[in-house]
Design an enzyme around this catalytic site. Structure first.
Site, mmCIF file in Angstrom:
data_model
loop_
_atom_site.group_PDB
_atom_site.id
_atom_site.type_symbol
_atom_site.label_atom_id
_atom_site.label_comp_id
_atom_site.label_asym_id
_atom_site.label_seq_id
_atom_site.Cartn_x
_atom_site.Cartn_y
_atom_site.Cartn_z
ATOM 1 N N GLU A 21 20.434 36.143 8.650
ATOM 2 C CA GLU A 21 19.961 37.272 7.929
ATOM 3 C C GLU A 21 19.137 37.944 8.811
ATOM 4 O OE1 GLU A 21 20.197 34.288 6.824
ATOM 5 O OE2 GLU A 21 21.188 34.625 4.555
ATOM 6 N N HIS A 62 16.183 30.066 -5.311
ATOM 7 C CA HIS A 62 17.037 30.775 -5.637
ATOM 8 C C HIS A 62 16.924 31.796 -6.616
ATOM 9 C CE1 HIS A 62 19.500 28.414 -2.625
ATOM 10 N NE2 HIS A 62 20.589 29.187 -2.860
HETATM 11 C C1 LIG Z 1 19.536 31.568 4.299
HETATM 12 C C2 LIG Z 1 20.642 31.399 3.349
HETATM 13 N N1 LIG Z 1 21.687 32.323 3.618
HETATM 14 C C3 LIG Z 1 22.822 32.235 2.778
HETATM 15 C C4 LIG Z 1 22.751 31.253 1.819
HETATM 16 C C5 LIG Z 1 24.176 30.973 0.721
HETATM 17 N N2 LIG Z 1 24.874 30.166 1.036
HETATM 18 C C6 LIG Z 1 24.692 28.619 0.515
HETATM 19 S S1 LIG Z 1 25.592 27.688 1.176
HETATM 20 C C7 LIG Z 1 26.313 28.652 2.342
HETATM 21 C C8 LIG Z 1 27.370 28.211 3.360
HETATM 22 C C9 LIG Z 1 26.879 27.217 4.196
HETATM 23 O O1 LIG Z 1 27.965 26.423 4.902
HETATM 24 P P1 LIG Z 1 27.542 25.346 5.991
HETATM 25 O O2 LIG Z 1 26.253 25.349 6.741
HETATM 26 O O3 LIG Z 1 29.030 25.223 6.605
HETATM 27 O O4 LIG Z 1 27.339 24.111 4.851
HETATM 28 P P2 LIG Z 1 28.461 23.334 3.769
HETATM 29 O O5 LIG Z 1 28.470 24.290 2.537
HETATM 30 O O6 LIG Z 1 29.984 23.765 4.432
HETATM 31 O O7 LIG Z 1 28.114 21.987 3.707
HETATM 32 C C10 LIG Z 1 25.836 30.077 2.186
HETATM 33 C C11 LIG Z 1 26.048 31.110 3.012
HETATM 34 C C12 LIG Z 1 21.794 30.338 1.723
HETATM 35 N N3 LIG Z 1 21.938 29.247 0.706
HETATM 36 N N4 LIG Z 1 20.641 30.642 2.561
#
Ligand SMILES: Cc1ncc(C[n+]2csc(CCOP(=O)(O)OP(=O)(O)O)c2C)c(N)n1
Ligand SMILES: Cc1ncc(C[n+]2csc(CCOP(=O)(O)OP(=O)(O)O)c2C)c(N)n1
Ligand SMILES: [Mg+2]
Ligand SMILES: [Mg+2]
Lengths: 327, 326, 326, 327
Positions: free
Chosen positions: B60, B129
Site C-alpha cells: 500500500e 477490518h
Molecule cells: C495490508 C493488507 N493489504 C491487503 C489485504 C487484503 N488481503 C488479505 S489476504 C491477501 C492476500 C495475501 O496473500 P498471501 O500473502 O500469499 O497469503 P495467503 O492468503 O496465500 O495465505 C490480501 C491482498 C490485507 N488484509 N492487508
C-alpha cells in the site's frame, strides 16, 4: 514414487501424531466450510486445506514452552497445531464466549497464551514486526526460545518484511521467517507481482541463511525446520525459509478461484500431504488402512463435536462490548 | 432512468473517464485480472488492457507513492485501496507527499490523483477490518474527501474526483456496493463540496454521510409516522465541507442530530457538531446530538458488532432527545 | 525545588523507571550513542548499556511493531519517534496492533508500551516536519494519549505512562525541551486522565494543552491587566479526556476558548468545542471559540509559519470575542 | 597516485564543467553555512560538502529534457547540478518569494519543473516510491527518459525501498536507484544498523543489476552512471547502485559530528573529489593552477551574488500562506 521412503529414523508415535494433526486440520477446515455455508460462521474465513504439512511439520519442530508461533489470517491450522482445542477454535469462528478470543477475534484473530500462539493477524505483513518483537524479548531475556513467523507469498513484498529482517539480523534475534508460498496471493499468481521466483535469495540482503523447501512432505518440513531452528539457537541468528505449498480452496470462502486451471489443482492434489505421509507409513509397515480410517473417523468426530460445543456455547454478553479496550 | 448498483456506478465513472482521458489509469490490488476484490473494476482490464488497469503487489505504501509520483509527472492515477484499513500503511504518502507537494513546491507541482476504496465496517470482520477512518484524512489540508451514499452521487462524485487537479479521496463501503439507485445514462457530474438535502423536513436536521444515510432515511420514515418531520442533510463531501447547507437546515429546524459510523472522539461528527453549535448558537433549541459507533475496536461477534454501530433506533432516540420527547 | 528542563524531566522519568523495572527499555533512532536527536536520552546508554538503550535503523513501522511485539511478550518498551511526522509511517502498528491486541485476543494480550516523541511545529522546518498530529491518535480507542506542557507534568505523566499496562502515546515538542520548571526531587506520578487548572479565573475558560499553554498563560497575563480574569485548563491527557474538569470550569465562567496548534478540521479543539457546547448548553453565554493553526500545510518562511499558528494576540482576540468586547 | 590518469577520452569543456559544478556546490554550501551562522537561514540545513562528485558526476550523465532527478533533504547540490541558479536556491534557503519554491519549501524542498528536478523530500525514503512513479509515467508514455533516485545509507532500510524496487522490476521501469553511502545516517555509522556492508547485494532480491562504486572520483561516477543508464534505456530494466562517499560536515548544521574521529575525516579529505579532478586535469595539461583559481573565484562570486540576490528579494506576501493548498 516407486521406491519406499525409509522412515526408520522416526518414532512411530511421532509419525502418528503428525498424520493425526494433518487429518484433524483437514476435517476441521471442511467442517468450517460447511458451517460457513450454513451461515454459522461469517466474514472472512481462510482455509488451510492442502497446506497442512507446513504448519504441522514446522510447529512439530518446536518446544512451545519456550518457542512461539505467529501467523496471518489463515491461522486455524497453526492454532490447532499449537494445541488449541478444536472446540475453542470452532467456538471462536462461531463468535461464542467460549472461543479462544472470547468471540471478539474471529477466524483471523486466534490467540492462545498458554500455547504461545500469539495470533492471528488480519493485516498482510503486519505481524512480521510483531513476531520480530517477540524474538526481541527472547533475546532480551536471554531465553532459549525461537519464534516461527509465518506469512504468505503476497506478504513478502510489504515493507514491514524488509525492515524486520534487517533488525532481526543486526540484533541477532532468534526467529525463523517462513514464507508459505502457496502460489497465490488472493487471485494473483505470485510470479506476476514478484521480481524473483525463488524468495530464498532475499535472505542474502540480510546476511541470514535462506532456503527453499518442499512443503507437501511433512517430514521434509519437519527435518528442515528442525535443522534451521537448531542453527538459529546455536548461532544466534535469524533465518529465512520459503516453503512451497498449495491451497486447494479459494483464498477465502467467497473466492471461486477462477484464476487457476482445474488441471493445476488436480496436479497438486496428487501431492496431497496427508496421502504422502499415509502411504510412506504404510510402505514402512507403520500404519494400516484400518488404522488410518480410525484416525480419520476420530478427527471427523472431534470436528463434529467442536461444532456441537460451539453451538451450545453462549454468545458473549453485551457488556463485553466495552471490555478489553484497556486493562 | 436506469437503476444500477453502486459498484456499477463507480465502474461507469472510471470507464467513461478512462475513455475520455488517456492519462487516467487504475492501479491497485486485484483490480485487473480479478476484476476487483469487490468487482468494482469489472471488465476494465478487458476494455483498456494491462497498460491502464494494473494489478499491484500488496504494498500500500509503495503503490500509493508510485501513484503520487505518476500524478506529479502528469498522469491522472486512480489508486484503489482494497479497504481503508490497509491504507493506514499508505498515509505517509498521502499526508506527506500528495497533500503537500503543491504547497512545498510553491505551486509548481499539483497532484491530480484519486484514492478510492471501501471504508467503514462490513460484517463479521472484527477489529482490523471494520474501521471508518475518515478522521485521518479529513483532518489534513491539501486533499479533498468525498463520501457518496447513492449510486448517483458515487458516479457523479468519482467523475468529478478524476477530473479534479488535486488529490481526492473517495470513501466507499463494502455494504453499499450492492445498493441500487437511479443513474441517468447521460453524462453528469456531481460537484465536490456540495451537500445534498436527501429529504426535506422541518422539525429536526439529521446530518449524515456515507452508509449511515440509509439508516437515517429509514429513521425519518418511522419518525414521519409519529408526525416528526426530519430533514436529512447528506454531506457527500467532507473536505471541503458545505457549511452553508448545514447551517441553513439547522437554522430552519433549530435541532440537529449527526450520524457518523466512525469512532466518536475527534470525529467528523463532533467537528460538525461544533460548527453547528457555534454558528447556529442563537438558533439551537437543544444541544446537538451525535450518533456514532461506540468508542471500542470492532468485535467479531455479530450481535456485539451491531451494538457497536449506529442504528435506526439510536437515531430515533437521539431525534426524540433533541425534541425533548418523552 | 530543583528547576530543570523539560527534556531533563523526561530523562529522569525514563532513568528512574528503567532503574525500577528491568523490563523497561528504550529504543529509537539515535537514542543511544547520539544521546537522542534532542538529547532527551542523554546518558542513558552509559548508565544502562546497549541491551536497554537501543539505536534502531530508520524504520518507523518496523521498530514500532517490534516494540509492540516485545510488549505483547512481556517487556515494557519505550519507543521514541524522532518526531511524530515520521510516525505516520508507523500508524498501522499503533492502530491495528498495539491498540487492538487486547480486544482481539479477548483480553488475553495487553500491550504495556510507551510511544513518545516531539509533536507539532518547531521553526523553519516546512510542511513535512511541522505537523501536530494528535488527531490521528486521539481518535483511536485502545490507547491513551497525553501531552504534558511543563517539566513537572512531563516527568509525572511519562512515569505513569511507563507503568501503565496499556499503550500510551506521550506527545512532546522540540520547542518545549528547553523549557524549565520546578520538579520535586522526591518520586511522584501525575495520573493519566486528569486535567489541571494552570491558572484560576472567573470570566472565561481558556482550554489548551501542550506547547500553546505558554501562549495561553501569556495571554491570561495581558488580559488580567485589562481586568479580564481567564481560567486556564491544561488538558494534559487527551485520551481519556477529563471532561469533568473542563465542564466545571466552563459552567463557572460561561465562556470558552480552546487553543490547539493542530489543523482545525476534526481536531481535538473542535471535539472539545462540541463537548462543551452540548454539555454546557445552558451555561454558555457565547459560542465556543477555537484558536488553531490555519488549515494549510506549514510554509518554510518564518513570518508565514508564525502567521499559520496560534498566537497570544489571536487568543486575546478570541477571548474578547466570547466576552463581546469591542 | 603517482601514475597519471588518462583523460584523453573526455572533452575539455566537459571536464571544466564538471569541475566548475563541483566547485560551485562547494562554495555555495560554504556560503549557506555562513548564512546559517548569521541566522539568515533556519531550520534543518544539510550540506553536501565532500559528496560533490556523486551529484555532479551522475547528473552529468543525464539529458534533463527527458530524464528526472529526485532526492532527499540533502538536495542543494542536486538542484545546482540540474541547473537551478544559485540565486533561486539561496533565495529559497532565505525563504524569499524569489526562491525556487517561493520560500515555502526551504532547504529540504527544492523543486524546478523546468529542469526536471522534482525535489527535495524531508521524509527519509519517502521519495523512493514517488521517484518510481515518475519512472512509471515515462514507461506509461513510452518515453525514453530515465529517473535518478538518490537516497542515503540510512534510507535503504525503509520499507518503501523494498516495495518500490520490486514494482520497478515487475513493471520494467526506467529508474536508477542510487544509494549515496556517505557512511553515516545522522550519528549512526551505517554498519551499526545494516545487516550487509555492501548494499549492492540487495539488487539480487529484485533481479536487477547492482553495483558498488567509488564516489570520490567524479569521472568514475560519470562513467558508471552513464553505462548503467544506458543499460536501463536499452534493456528496459531498473537498476541499483551504491556510491561510496563521505560528508565532511555534520548531518545538519546543528550536528557537531562527535561520533567520528578527526583522523577518519582527514583521511577522506585526502580523497577530495575536487582535488582529484583538478590534479588529474593538471596532470593531463587540461588545466592550470591559475585557471582553477579563476573558476574558484567565479564560483565564490556566484555564491556571494546569490546571497545578495536573496537578501534583496521580498518575503512572500502573507496572502501566499493560503495559496497553493489546492489548485
Ligand atoms: C495490508 C493488507 N493489504 C491487503 C489485504 C487484503 N488481503 C488479505 S489476504 C491477501 C492476500 C495475501 O496473500 P498471501 O500473502 O500469499 O497469503 P495467503 O492468503 O496465500 O495465505 C490480501 C491482498 C490485507 N488484509 N492487508
Ligand atoms: C521517516 C523519517 N525518519 C527519520 C527522519 C529524521 N532524519 C532525517 S535525515 C536522517 C538520517 C538519514 O541518513 P541517510 O539516509 O544516510 O542520508 P544522509 O543524511 O546521510 O544524506 C534522519 C534519521 C526523517 N526525516 N524521516
Ligand atoms: Mg499465498
Ligand atoms: Mg548517510
Amino acid at each position: 514414487m516407486g521406491t519406499t521412503k525409509d522412515l526408520s529414523k522416526y518414532d512411530k508415535v511421532f509419525l502418528i501424531k503428525l498424520l493425526t494433526d494433518m487429518v484433524l486440520i483437514r476435517r476441521f477446515e471442511e467442517k468450517s466450510a460447511q458451517m460457513y455455508g450454513l451461515q454459522k460462521i461469517g466474514g472472512f474465513c481462510h482455509l488451510y486445506i492442502g497446506q497442512e504439512a507446513v504448519a504441522v511439520g514446522s510447529i512439530a519442530a518446536l518446544d512451545l514452552s519456550t518457542d512461539y508461533v505467529l501467523t496471518g489470517y489463515r491461522d486455524h491450522a497453526h492454532a490447532l497445531a499449537c494445541g488449541l482445542s478444536p472446540d475453542s477454535v470452532m467456538a471462536e469462528l462461531f463468535g461464542k464466549e467460549t472461543g479462544c478470543s472470547r468471540g471478539k477475534g474471529g477466524s483471523m484473530h486466534l490467540f492462545d497464551v498458554e500455547h504461545n500462539m500469539l495470533g492471528g493477524n488480519g493485516i498482510v505483513g503486519g505481524h512480521i514486526p510483531v513476531a520480530t518483537g517477540v524474538a526481541f524479548k527472547i533475546a532480551y531475556n536471554k531465553e532459549n526460545g525461537v519464534v516461527l513467523c509465518f506469512f504468505g507469498d503476497g506478504a513478502i513484498h510489504q515493507g514491514a518484511f524488509h525492515e524486520s529482517l534487517n533488525m532481526a539480523k543486526i540484533w541477532n534475534l532468534p526467529i525463523l521467517y517462513i514464507c508459505e508460498n502457496n502460489q497465490y496471493g488472493m487471485g494473483t499468481m505470485f510470479k506476476r507481482v514478484s521480481s524473483v521466483d525463488d524468495f530464498s535469495v532475499m535472505a542474502s540482503s540480510y546476511s541470514m541463511p535462506g532456503k527453499q523447501i518442499d512443503g507437501m512432505d511433512v517430514l521434509t518440513v519437519y527435518d528442515e525446520v528442525s535443522a534451521m531452528t537448531e542453527h538459529i539457537r546455536n548461532h544466534k541468528t535469524p533465518a529465512f525459509m520459503e516453503i512451497k505449498t498449495y491451497r486447494y480452496k479459494g483464498h477465502s470462502m467467497s473466492d471461486p478461484a477462477k484464476y487457476r486451471t482445474k488441471d493445476e489443482l488436480e496436479a497438486y492434489k496428487k501431492l496431497d500431504p496427508i496421502v504422502i505421509l499415509k502411504n510412506d507409513m504404510i510402505d514402512n509397515n507403520l500404519l494400516t488402512e484400518d488404522e488410518f480410517k480410525e484416525i480419520d473417523k476420530d478427527c471427523k468426530a472431534k470436528s463434529a463435536e467442536s461444532v456441537k460445543f460451539a453451538e451450545n456455547s453462549n454468545e458473549p454478553p453485551l457488556s463485553s462490548l466495552y471490555e478489553d479496550v484497556l486493562v | 432512468m436506469p437503476v444500477i448498483q453502486y459498484r456499477e456506478a463507480l465502474r461507469q465513472a472510471m470507464d467513461e473517464e478512462m475513455a475520455r482521458d488517456e492519462t487516467v489509469f487504475l492501479m491497485g490490488e486485484e483490480v485487473a485480472q480479478y476484476n476487483g476484490a469487490y468487482k468494482v473494476s469489472k471488465g476494465l482490464l478487458d476494455k483498456f488492457g494491462d497498460r491502464r488497469v494494473i494489478d499491484t503487489p500488496i504494498t500500500e505504501l509503495g503503490f500509493t507513492g508510485i501513484g503520487t509520483g505518476a500524478a506529479m509527472a502528469g498522469l491522472r492515477p486512480i489508486v484503489e485501496w482494497m479497504t481503508l484499513n490497509f491504507a493506514i500503511l499508505a498515509l505517509d504518502q498521502v499526508i506527506n507527499n500528495a497533500a503537500k507537494m503543491l504547497y512545498m513546491s510553491g505551486g509548481k507541482l499539483n497532484i491530480p490523483i484519486v484514492f478510492r476504496g471501501p471504508n467503514g465496517p462490513a460484517e463479521y470482520l472484527a477489529s482490523q477490518h471494520s474501521q471508518a477512518l475518515q478522521t485521518m484524512l479529513v483532518h489534513v489540508p491539501g486533499i479533498k474527501v468525498v463520501a457518496p451514499a447513492t449510486p448517483y452521487d458515487a458516479k457523479g462524485l468519482l467523475k468529478s474526483a478524476i477530473r479534479d487537479n488535486n488529490p481526492v479521496v473517495v470513501l466507499e463501503a463494502e455494504m453499499m456496493y450492492a445498493w441500487t439507485g437511479e443513474v441517468p445514462s447521460e453524462e453528469f457530474l456531481v460537484p465536490i463540496g456540495e451537500a445534498d438535502i436527501k429529504r426535506e423536513g422541518t422539525d429536526v436536521s439529521i446530518i449524515t454521510y456515507s452508509k449511515p444515510l440509509k439508516m437515517a432515511m429509514e429513521a425519518a420514515e418511522q419518525l414521519a409516522q409519529q408526525n416528526i418531520s426530519a430533514e436529512i442533510v447528506d454531506l457527500r463531501s467532507l473536505r471541503p465541507l458545505d457549511e452553508k447547507t448545514i447551517f441553513e437546515s439547522v437554522r430552519k429546524t433549530n435541532r440537529a442530530v449527526i450520524v457518523d459510523e466512525s469512532w466518536p472522539m475527534v470525529s467528523v461528527a463532533s467537528h460538525v457538531g461544533y460548527l453547528i453549535s457555534s454558528q447556529c448558537f442563537d438558533y439551537l433549541d437543544a444541544p446537538v446530538e451525535l450518533v456514532t459507533s461506540e468508542d471500542v475496536p470492532m468485535p467479531y461477534n455479530h450481535s456485539l458488532e451491531l451494538a457497536a454501530q449506529p442504528s435506526v433506533d439510536k437515531i430515533i432516540k437521539a431525534v426524540k432527545k433533541v425534541l425533548y420527547i418523552d
